[in-house]
Design a protein around this motif. Structure first.
Motif, PDB file in Angstrom:
ATOM      1  N   GLU A 147       0.827  -1.305  -0.179  1.00 30.39           N
ATOM      2  CA  GLU A 147      -0.108   0.098  -0.018  1.00 30.39           C
ATOM      3  C   GLU A 147       0.769   1.337   0.021  1.00 30.39           C
ATOM      4  O   GLU A 147       0.624   2.385  -0.867  1.00 30.39           O
ATOM      5  N   GLN A 201      -5.851  -8.568   0.017  1.00 33.82           N
ATOM      6  CA  GLN A 201      -5.218  -7.305  -0.121  1.00 33.82           C
ATOM      7  C   GLN A 201      -3.834  -7.543  -0.803  1.00 33.82           C
ATOM      8  O   GLN A 201      -2.953  -6.657  -0.970  1.00 33.82           O
ATOM      9  N   SER A 469      -2.303   5.374   7.247  1.00 35.14           N
ATOM     10  CA  SER A 469      -2.119   3.760   6.619  1.00 35.14           C
ATOM     11  C   SER A 469      -0.993   3.069   7.572  1.00 35.14           C
ATOM     12  O   SER A 469      -1.337   1.633   7.544  1.00 35.14           O
TER      13      SER A 469
END
Length: 507
Positions: A147, A201, A469
């Motif tokens: 990410e 993910q 995050s």
């Protein structure tokens, strides 16, 4: 062959003693990753082990991948928990050790935790792909890399989660049906949802059997799933037959050299069911083959209870506990045995099963719908039985298992037939070349998946989003692994002193 000459004609030489293997070949599949990228890859391997603290299939696979990627010119970094017992020579070059706490119920295992700020410092990490061979919440670090920096993430499910975490419980709770039902509702289902969410993910999931592919599809995993068996290393398992490792064990108890040899290998933990093998041997094998022996190769928290069980059942003089032996010594334990017996129902793959089949050892096991079932076709390269349900069902399965072992002991032709088929199929599926090709394909698919998903690294966005995050991944990692550490203290286990028996990841 001096060691084998001591046996009688009935067991004069192992049926699998003469097996060979084709000469080694190059590694075009992994080498081709460089040309696709335009340069060698920078690969991160997330692992629950930074050294080989004991014989463990996941760490041996990490060792294999690390070595082969490096041999092809790629830059590899192993990232895992700090092991205070590790010496510098045991750590592979490029290893990064994260803060950790010991898992008391599972000696040799340490739980990684993000307890230092540098763990989430983006300036430390620069990778082209992350291979997460871990079944802890270290996975969250891989998702964070993806990410935050756009690093393609390939996850690996190496452990059957339900069985693995059951071992943290005291025995009286693990056998309590009411407690287990509550645990399933309150813990297992949420636990599986957490891991399914993490896998979704990522850019792909590697599993070790078709059964596990179906298992995770049923639990909502939608990313590509790759079935890749574990490699068996010919450099170790195709060595010429060595000295008979059973001779000194048999002589110690003054037993006949010609007795049948049953071997079981693996870590002695509850989920591996070593006690079931001992009960089958005592109740269904030794009464029919009074000169037979059972050799339990391995060690773990259940070793002493298993010794006590052998004494209780009156088979202690026919049951040998070798302790953990060097990985490089295992081929002779398999090849001098007459039958390999395996009762575990928790295997995502079962390295010892793959090794025994590669060595051509006639094998009897329980069908688990996962790793064992993926490796054995009943009647072709081994013998499989349903494990049974409930007390009566398990008793019937144990009796059938014991009868099959006795029948194989008495039928050298059947042993030879199974041996030949086992060795042939293992080489087709588990040779380094076959496994490397599948791994290279999975790497390429993960890169393609990441590109197609339109990843926009958070590191290129406002700093507040970077903090959010990081917090989103640090919190569950800390909470969950912290709970695993605390639960590991519920079940007291005597800590073992591990000898340096196995080659390091980088050696």
């Amino acid at each position: 062959m001096k060691a084998g000459a001591k046996a009688s004609a009935r067991f004069a030489a192992p049926a699998n003693a003469g097996l060979g293997a084709p000469p080694g070949v190059g590694l075009p599949a992994l080498a081709a990753l460089s040309s696709r990228q335009g340069r060698p890859l920078r690969v991160a391997i997330l692992s629950d082990f930074t050294r080989t603290s004991y014989a463990n299939g996941a760490v041996f696979q990490t060792r294999f991948l690390y070595q082969e990627l490096r041999r092809c010119g790629h830059e590899v970094t192993v990232i895992g928990p700090h092991d205070p017992e590790a010496t510098p020579s045991e750590l592979a070059p490029g290893t990064v050790s994260l803060p950790s706490l010991p898992l008391r119920a599972y000696p040799g295992v340490h739980v990684p935790l993000p307890l230092s700020p540098w763990v989430f410092d983006v300036r430390r990490w620069n990778f082209d792909i992350c291979f997460a061979q871990t079944t802890s919440m270290l996975l969250e670090f891989g998702v964070w890399l993806r990410e935050m920096m756009g690093v393609p993430l390939l996850c690996v499910n190496t452990t059957h989660l339900v069985a693995a975490y059951d071992v943290l419980l005291p025995a009286r709770l693990s056998r309590n049906d009411v407690f287990q039902a509550g645990l399933h509702f309150a813990f297992r289902r949420p636990f599986e949802r957490i891991f399914s969410g993490i896998y979704n993910q990522s850019d792909g999931l590697v599993v070790l059997s078709e059964g596990l592919r179906a298992y995770w599809r049923e639990r909502g995993v939608t990313v590509p799933i790759h079935v890749i068996p574990r490699v068996v290393t010919p450099d170790v398992f195709d060595q010429p037959l060595g000295a008979d490792p059973y001779t000194h064990l048999i002589e110690r108890e003054s037993l006949p050299q010609r007795g049948a040899r049953i071997v079981s290998a693996g870590r002695h933990t509850r989920e591996k069911a070593p006690d079931r093998i001992i009960r089958i041997f005592a109740q269904h094998i030794l009464p029919h083959e009074p000169d037979a022996t059972l050799t339990m190769v391995g060690a773990g928290p259940e070793t002493e209870p298993c010794r006590a069980l052998a004494r209780e059942l009156g088979v202690e003089h026919h049951t040998f506990f070798t302790g953990e032996v060097p990985w490089t010594a295992m081929p002779d334990y398999y090849r001098y045995a007459d039958v390999f017996a395996h009762a575990s129902l928790s295997e995502t793959y079962g390295n010892v099963m793959g090794e025994a089949l590669w060595c051509g050892t006639p094998t009897v096991a329980f069908a688990d719908g996962m790793g064992v079932s993926a490796q054995i076709t009943d009647g072709h390269n081994g013998v499989l039985f349903g494990p049974g349900k409930g007390t009566a069902g398990e008793a019937a399965a144990d009796a059938a298992f014991g009868r099959a072992v006795v029948e194989l002991i008495r039928d050298p032709n059947a042993r030879a037939r199974l041996s030949k088929a086992a060795a042939r199929r293992a080489r087709e599926r588990c040779s380094p070349l076959a496994v490397q090709q599948r791994l290279a394909d999975a790497f390429e698919h993960a890169q393609d998946h990441a590109m197609a998903s339109g990843l926009r690294p958070v590191s290129e966005r406002p700093r507040i989003l970077q903090w959010i995050s990081t917090l989103r991944h640090a919190r569950p990692w800390t909470t969950f692994n912290g709970l695993i550490y605390l639960s590991g203290r519920v079940r007291p286990v005597k800590l073992e002193k591990h000898e340096r028996l196995h080659p390091g990841i980088g050696s």
